[in-house]
Design a protein around this motif. Structure first.
Motif, short mmCIF file in Angstrom:
data_model
loop_
_atom_site.label_atom_id
_atom_site.label_comp_id
_atom_site.label_asym_id
_atom_site.label_seq_id
_atom_site.Cartn_x
_atom_site.Cartn_y
_atom_site.Cartn_z
N ALA A 233 0.84 -1.20 0.00
CA ALA A 233 0.00 0.00 0.00
C ALA A 233 0.87 1.25 0.00
CB ALA A 233 -0.92 0.00 1.23
N PRO A 234 0.49 2.27 -0.74
CA PRO A 234 1.30 3.50 -0.80
C PRO A 234 1.37 4.17 0.56
CG PRO A 234 -0.84 3.84 -1.81
CD PRO A 234 -0.74 2.37 -1.52
N LYS A 235 2.57 4.60 0.90
CA LYS A 235 2.79 5.28 2.17
C LYS A 235 2.21 6.69 2.10
CE LYS A 235 7.02 2.84 3.29
NZ LYS A 235 8.46 2.98 3.62
N LYS A 236 1.71 7.09 3.20
CA LYS A 236 1.19 8.44 3.29
C LYS A 236 2.33 9.45 3.33
CE LYS A 236 -3.11 7.28 5.67
NZ LYS A 236 -3.92 7.54 6.89
N GLN A 237 2.35 10.40 2.43
CA GLN A 237 3.38 11.43 2.40
C GLN A 237 3.09 12.50 3.44
OE1 GLN A 237 3.61 12.98 -1.51
NE2 GLN A 237 4.45 11.11 -2.41
N LYS A 238 4.20 12.92 4.06
CA LYS A 238 4.05 13.98 5.05
C LYS A 238 3.70 15.29 4.35
CE LYS A 238 7.28 12.09 8.40
NZ LYS A 238 8.51 12.32 9.17
N ARG A 239 2.81 15.94 4.88
CA ARG A 239 2.35 17.20 4.30
C ARG A 239 3.32 18.32 4.65
NH1 ARG A 239 -3.64 19.86 5.21
NH2 ARG A 239 -3.42 21.53 3.63
N LYS A 240 3.88 18.92 3.61
CA LYS A 240 4.85 19.98 3.84
C LYS A 240 4.13 21.28 4.18
CE LYS A 240 8.35 18.20 0.71
NZ LYS A 240 9.19 18.50 -0.46
N ARG A 241 4.76 21.97 5.11
CA ARG A 241 4.20 23.26 5.48
C ARG A 241 4.50 24.29 4.40
NH1 ARG A 241 5.81 23.90 11.89
NH2 ARG A 241 4.65 22.04 12.62
N PRO A 242 3.57 25.02 3.98
CA PRO A 242 3.82 26.03 2.93
C PRO A 242 4.76 27.12 3.44
CG PRO A 242 1.65 26.33 3.90
CD PRO A 242 2.17 25.03 4.46
N ARG A 243 5.74 27.48 2.58
CA ARG A 243 6.68 28.53 2.93
C ARG A 243 5.99 29.90 2.90
NH1 ARG A 243 12.14 27.07 -0.50
NH2 ARG A 243 12.54 25.03 0.49
N PRO A 244 6.38 30.74 3.83
CA PRO A 244 5.76 32.08 3.83
C PRO A 244 6.20 32.87 2.60
CG PRO A 244 7.53 31.96 5.43
CD PRO A 244 7.30 30.56 4.94
N LYS A 245 5.30 33.54 1.98
CA LYS A 245 5.59 34.32 0.78
C LYS A 245 6.24 35.65 1.15
CE LYS A 245 1.82 32.37 -1.96
NZ LYS A 245 0.61 32.68 -2.75
N PHE A 246 7.23 36.05 0.30
CA PHE A 246 7.92 37.33 0.49
C PHE A 246 7.08 38.41 -0.17
CE2 PHE A 246 11.04 40.62 -0.47
CZ PHE A 246 11.69 40.71 0.75
N THR A 247 6.45 39.19 0.65
CA THR A 247 5.54 40.20 0.17
C THR A 247 6.20 41.57 0.13
OG1 THR A 247 4.68 40.64 2.37
CG2 THR A 247 3.58 38.90 1.09
N ARG A 248 5.48 42.52 -0.41
CA ARG A 248 5.97 43.89 -0.48
C ARG A 248 6.14 44.49 0.92
NH1 ARG A 248 3.02 47.80 -4.61
NH2 ARG A 248 3.81 46.12 -5.97
N THR A 249 5.31 44.04 1.84
CA THR A 249 5.43 44.51 3.22
C THR A 249 6.76 44.10 3.83
OG1 THR A 249 3.04 44.33 3.46
CG2 THR A 249 4.34 44.51 5.48
N HIS A 250 7.18 42.85 3.55
CA HIS A 250 8.47 42.39 4.04
C HIS A 250 9.61 43.23 3.45
CE1 HIS A 250 6.42 38.24 4.60
NE2 HIS A 250 6.27 39.00 5.69
N PHE A 251 9.47 43.55 2.17
CA PHE A 251 10.52 44.35 1.52
C PHE A 251 10.65 45.73 2.17
CE2 PHE A 251 11.51 47.59 -1.69
CZ PHE A 251 12.80 47.21 -2.00
N TYR A 252 9.52 46.38 2.38
CA TYR A 252 9.56 47.71 3.00
C TYR A 252 10.07 47.64 4.44
CZ TYR A 252 6.96 49.57 -0.97
OH TYR A 252 6.59 49.96 -2.23
N LEU A 253 9.76 46.56 5.12
CA LEU A 253 10.24 46.40 6.49
C LEU A 253 11.76 46.25 6.52
CD1 LEU A 253 9.54 46.11 9.48
CD2 LEU A 253 9.25 43.65 9.10
N MET A 254 12.29 45.43 5.61
CA MET A 254 13.74 45.26 5.54
C MET A 254 14.42 46.58 5.13
SD MET A 254 14.09 41.52 3.76
CE MET A 254 15.87 41.69 3.70
N LEU A 255 13.81 47.29 4.21
CA LEU A 255 14.38 48.56 3.78
C LEU A 255 14.40 49.57 4.93
CD1 LEU A 255 15.48 50.02 1.28
CD2 LEU A 255 13.17 50.83 0.83
N LEU A 256 13.36 49.58 5.73
CA LEU A 256 13.31 50.48 6.88
C LEU A 256 14.37 50.12 7.91
CD1 LEU A 256 11.90 52.77 8.41
CD2 LEU A 256 10.29 51.07 9.32
N MET A 257 14.56 48.83 8.14
CA MET A 257 15.59 48.39 9.10
C MET A 257 16.98 48.78 8.62
SD MET A 257 14.06 44.66 10.17
CE MET A 257 15.46 44.31 11.22
#
Length: 370
Positions: free
Chosen positions: A87-111
């Motif tokens: 029987a096929p083994k159940k694959q572990k469900r990968k957690r979705p990676r957080p998306k790099f949004t424009r908010t993250h970019f502005y936050l890094m730029l501010l820092m």
């Protein structure tokens, strides 16, 4: 009593559980015997069949052991181990990676901006922004002290407050400086690169010698020891300027071999000069054509050969007069008897004398009127 009743009850259960399997065994035996009688040849060995029959029979009559009631439906629905492995083994469900949004970019730029501002404030307020080194290069006639004095800033001052344009103008005003370039080398060094006019000669004044630059300027305030350039004697005015132009056109390695140059005008030639070479030769020439002829001096010296020394006449043509010859003695006698000033200089001096005399007469006339 209780033990016998329990034993009887177990026998009944065992009998009930073996009856279905015994019925199925009888059916299999009946089917096998009927087909065997129809298909078996007379000569076929029936030993294997009988052995299988007795084995199955013996298994059916094997003494009963401990028995547990098992539901047949549960047995049928139980998946075999092999099927479970396949029987096929159940694959572990990968957690979705957080998306790099424009908010993250502005936050890094501010820092990053906050970090740079903090670094700038620290640099301005601390001793890290002070001038620690002033590197001066390219100067030979001008001393490092004079260059530093004209900078108008020094070690200990702030790098960002140093006025480089004003310092460049101050240094460029020096007569020996042809070009100057000043730049900051972060974090705490100032580089000053000076390009000087080349010294093509020296003039003597009492016991001091002053450099004559290629632009015909004399550094009166910079006494120095004569180096790789000749000492000029009795040159004034346009003769001085023309002689400097000729020296600029002479190859540097040949110019270094000239020890002294005298201005020796005569009634027949107002452009004659007398030169002394470091290799012992003397040259009589015209300062208007000396630049062209002196560039062939090395080949002329090879033709003369060593160790002969004498007088080379380049005024009109090109001839070598060995020392001791009548021609050499005659030329040298005429050189030393000639006046040491050009005729126009005597005229200028005479004109100055007339002006002084006129001024004195005017002064005497005013005193008489009073």
């Amino acid at each position: 009593m209780n033990g016998k009743s329990d034993l009887e009850e177990m026998k009944q259960k065992l009998k009930r559980s073996t009856e279905p399997s015994r019925g199925r065994l009888d059916e299999r035996l009946a089917a096998g015997s009927s087909s065997g009688d129809a298909e078996m040849d007379p000569g076929e060995d029936t030993t294997a069949h009988s052995a299988t029959f007795h084995q199955e029979k013996n298994e059916g009559t094997r003494p009963p052991g401990p028995h547990h009631d098992v539901d047949e439906e549960e047995i049928e629905t139980y998946a075999p181990k092999e099927k479970q492995r396949d029987a096929p083994k159940k694959q572990k469900r990968k957690r979705p990676r957080p998306k790099f949004t424009r908010t993250h970019f502005y936050l890094m730029l501010l820092m990053l901006l906050i970090f740079l501002v903090g670094l700038l404030i620290w640099y301005v307020a601390s001793s890290a922004s002070e001038v620690k080194n002033i590197e001066i290069s390219g100067n030979q006639l001008i001393s490092d002290e004079e260059v530093e004095e004209r900078l108008q800033f020094g070690t200990g001052d702030r790098m960002f407050s140093a006025n480089l344009s004003r310092a460049t103008e101050n240094i460029a005003m020096l007569p020996a400086v042809e070009e100057v370039e000043i730049e900051r080398e972060w974090w705490n060094t100032i580089n000053v690169s000076v390009t000087e006019y080349q010294a093509v000669g020296y003039v003597a004044n009492n016991s001091d010698y002053y450099p004559v630059l290629e632009n015909a300027q004399v550094l009166r305030g910079y006494p120095s020891t004569p180096g790789s350039a000749p000492i000029l004697h009795y040159f004034e005015g346009r003769e001085f300027d023309r002689m400097v132009e000729s020296l600029n056109d002479i190859e540097p390695d040949i110019r270094e071999g000239i020890s002294e140059i005298y201005y020796r005008p005569s009634e027949n030639s107002s452009t004659r000069i007398h030169m002394f070479m470091n290799d012992g030769q003397e040259i009589v020439a015209d300062y208007r054509t000396i630049n062209e002829k002196m560039n062939y001096y090395l080949s002329m010296r090879e033709e003369i050969g060593d160790p002969q020394s004498g007088l080379i006449d380049l005024e009109i043509g090109s001839s070598f007069l060995p020392y001791g010859s009548d021609e050499a003695m005659e030329v040298k006698a005429g050189i030393y008897e000639a006046p040491v000033q050009a005729p126009y200089i005597e005229e200028v001096n005479q004109a100055l004398g007339d002006v002084k005399e006129s001024l004195s007469n005017i002064g005497e006339a005013e005193d008489g009127e009073e």
